[in-house]
Design an enzyme around this catalytic site. Structure first.
Site: not given
Ligand code: SIN
Length: 533
Positions: A16, A18, A48-51, A119, A242, A288, A349, A384
């Site tokens: 990944g 890292a 990973a979607q978010g960023g 987010e 999540h 979250r 998650h 987190r």
């Molecule tokens: C998300 O896209 O909701 C995941 C982002 C994350 O877990 O940091």
């Protein structure tokens, strides 16, 4: 059969963000083997979607990012670590961009600038993303650079079994990590790899739960191996659920990014009522732990088997452009997110704890580093903050690389323990392994989930110990297979999660227990540490 050891200067377990970043940073000085259990792109990062959360805009500040991280972390973050990672962030992001990573941009006052998403728990827009497929784009950029490097060998379909350590019985104080045994899934052979420096970058353990946003590879291998080898494990009770995974009988592990709520998506129950009002000032964009517990409570109160996430008030064109992956995937399951709310449920998650490391990513087992989700640095504390993990992975890959280059680990001299397969024959009862996988994941979901009690945790521990006895018998009696090895790791991680949860006699961040529903002041800043004696 066991081959003779293959020697490298660096061994990296996991492919990944890292592991790949670390490999690229050390490869100019020596040979690197990246050991990865499936194909090279199959990592948590890839999904990973978010960023990546980082301070890159003038409207943002390090102070504000630090404040948000500490607030989410529920009094358990190490502030110095938090500050260090956040302040180092922009430099590491710049390196990633130089490597070829393409973040989404937008037009602003006649020029292009980074498009920053928002987010849960973030008080500012600060998430750098590549539409809703950020991880895939990161992997693309890193793997292209890895492929071009002559010193790096990527060993796909190799599942690491155990770390090789030098200690003889009674000599734990001179223990150091010298290599790894791995199962080559293509030949069925056990191979031995050695190196003076070994870096765990194996990701998390979402598969220990029945429902997870993680891909199949997330079986806690790194934590389990490090624990067996004698490294200290920290804060495993803090498993992040999540709040919004797609609820559909055929959709496996599909995440509906928090960025959807960042763009205005609202949580509703099945009667169309907003249930986050009055729960938290940030409502659907609360951290979250708060959102996942609120959904869990709403589902238990109403008997509904899922909740809804509604973003239909946004223009269809915007949704299709900003969330192409979510839009297309939901459409495949018959859900048009531009016209109807998305059915969602919480799912495991992210593992906030892990192998305890120093500010350079060193574990307390000489020769062993841990970076990324497998490590516990002190950044996440009890919960987190969204999108902080890819940032942490970049920063710690860099620091571990600098450290190992400036302090080269000693090579191990002398004979290493050999792999013993005993009088193993092929397992003919795979049904037992499959059954135990299912039983373990189901009991973790039912007894060690979003809301916990002492009674359920103790019940879970007894069952896990029974399963471990069965797994051990299998381990010694038969040839090892990936399913058996992963099950063994999952059971170890399950045990660590439950023991840590039983030890924390309070509720804090992601660990909520009905028997001790409030945080206890004297337990703030106290990590839960587990070490194999
Ligand atoms: C998300 O896209 O909701 C995941 C982002 C994350 O877990 O940091």
């Amino acid at each position: 059969m066991v081959d003779s050891p293959k020697q490298f200067d660096f061994l990296v377990l996991g492919s990944g963000i890292a592991g790949l970043t670390f490999a690229l940073k050390v490869a100019h000085t020596g040979s690197v083997a990246i050991i990865t259990k499936k194909s090279r792109a199959e990592s948590n990062t890839n999904y990973a979607q978010g960023g990546i959360a980082a301070v890159t805009s003038e409207e943002d500040s390090f102070e504000s990012h630090v404040r948000d991280t500490l607030a989410a972390g529920g009094g358990l973050c190490n502030e110095e670590v938090v500050r260090g990672i956040i302040e180092e962030g922009p430099a590491r992001i710049e390196e990633l961009i130089q490597l070829g990573m393409k973040f989404s941009e937008r037009e602003s006052h006649g020029h292009r600038e980074l498009d920053l998403g928002r987010e849960g728990g973030h008080s500012k827009r600060r998430i750098l993303h590549s539409k809703d497929v950020t991880g895939r784009e990161i992997e693309r950029a890193l793997l292209a650079a890895i492929g071009a490097h002559k010193n790096i060998t990527v060993l796909e379909n190799h599942l690491a079994i155990d770390l090789i350590t030098t200690a003889k019985p009674g000599q734990a104080q001179h223990n150091r990590c010298a290599g790894v045994y791995a199962l080559n899934n293509q030949t069925g052979q056990i191979e031995t790899f050695t190196a003076p420096g070994i870096t765990l970058a194996t990701g998390g353990c979402g598969k220990v739960y029945l429902y997870t946003s993680n891909p199949d590879i997330a079986t806690g291998d790194g934590v389990a191996m490090a624990y067996r080898a004698g490294a200290t494990i920290a804060n495993m009770e803090f498993i992040q659920f999540h709040p919004t995974c797609l609820y559909h009988p055929e959709a496996k592990s599909f995440l509906i990014s928090e960025a959807v709520r960042g763009e205005g998506g609202e949580l509703l129950n099945l009667r169309g009522q907003r249930f986050m009002e009055g729960v938290h000032p940030l409502k659907s964009l609360a951290p979250r732990d708060v959102v996942a517990r609120a959904i869990d409570r709403e589902m238990k109160r109403s008997g509904d088997d899922h909740a809804l996430l509604d973003i239909t008030h946004k223009p269809a064109r915007f949704l299709m452009d900003r969330f192409p992956n979510i839009y297309q995937t939901c459409l495949r399951y018959g859900i048009d997110i531009t016209k109807e709310p998305i059915p969602v449920v919480p799912a495991a998650h992210y593992q906030c704890g892990g192998v305890r490391v120093s500010e350079h990513g060193e574990t307390d087992l000489a020769g062993l580093y841990a970076i990324g989700e497998v490590a516990c640095t002190g950044l996440h504390g009890a919960n987190r903050l969204a999108s902080n993990s890819l940032l942490e992975a970049l920063v710690y890959a860099h620091r571990a690389a600098e450290h190992v280059l400036n302090h080269p680990p000693e090579s191990t001299t002398g004979e290493l323990h050999k792999w013993h397969s005993g009088s193993a024959t092929n397992p003919d009862e795979m049904v037992v392994v499959a059954h135990n996988w299912d039983e373990l994941r189901r009991l973790m979901w039912n007894y060690v989930g979003v809301v916990r009690t002492d009674k359920r945790l103790k019940r879970a521990l007894t069952r896990i110990q029974n399963l471990q006895e069965e797994i051990q018998a299998y381990y010694w009696d038969f040839n090892v297979t990936s399913d058996l090895l992963e099950l063994r790791n999952l059971a170890t991680v399950a045990e660590l999660i439950v023991r840590s949860a039983l030890e924390r006699r309070e509720s804090r961040g992601l660990h909520y227990t009905m028997d001790h529903p409030e945080p206890v002041d004297s337990l703030a800043q106290q990590d839960t540490l587990i070490h194999r004696n």
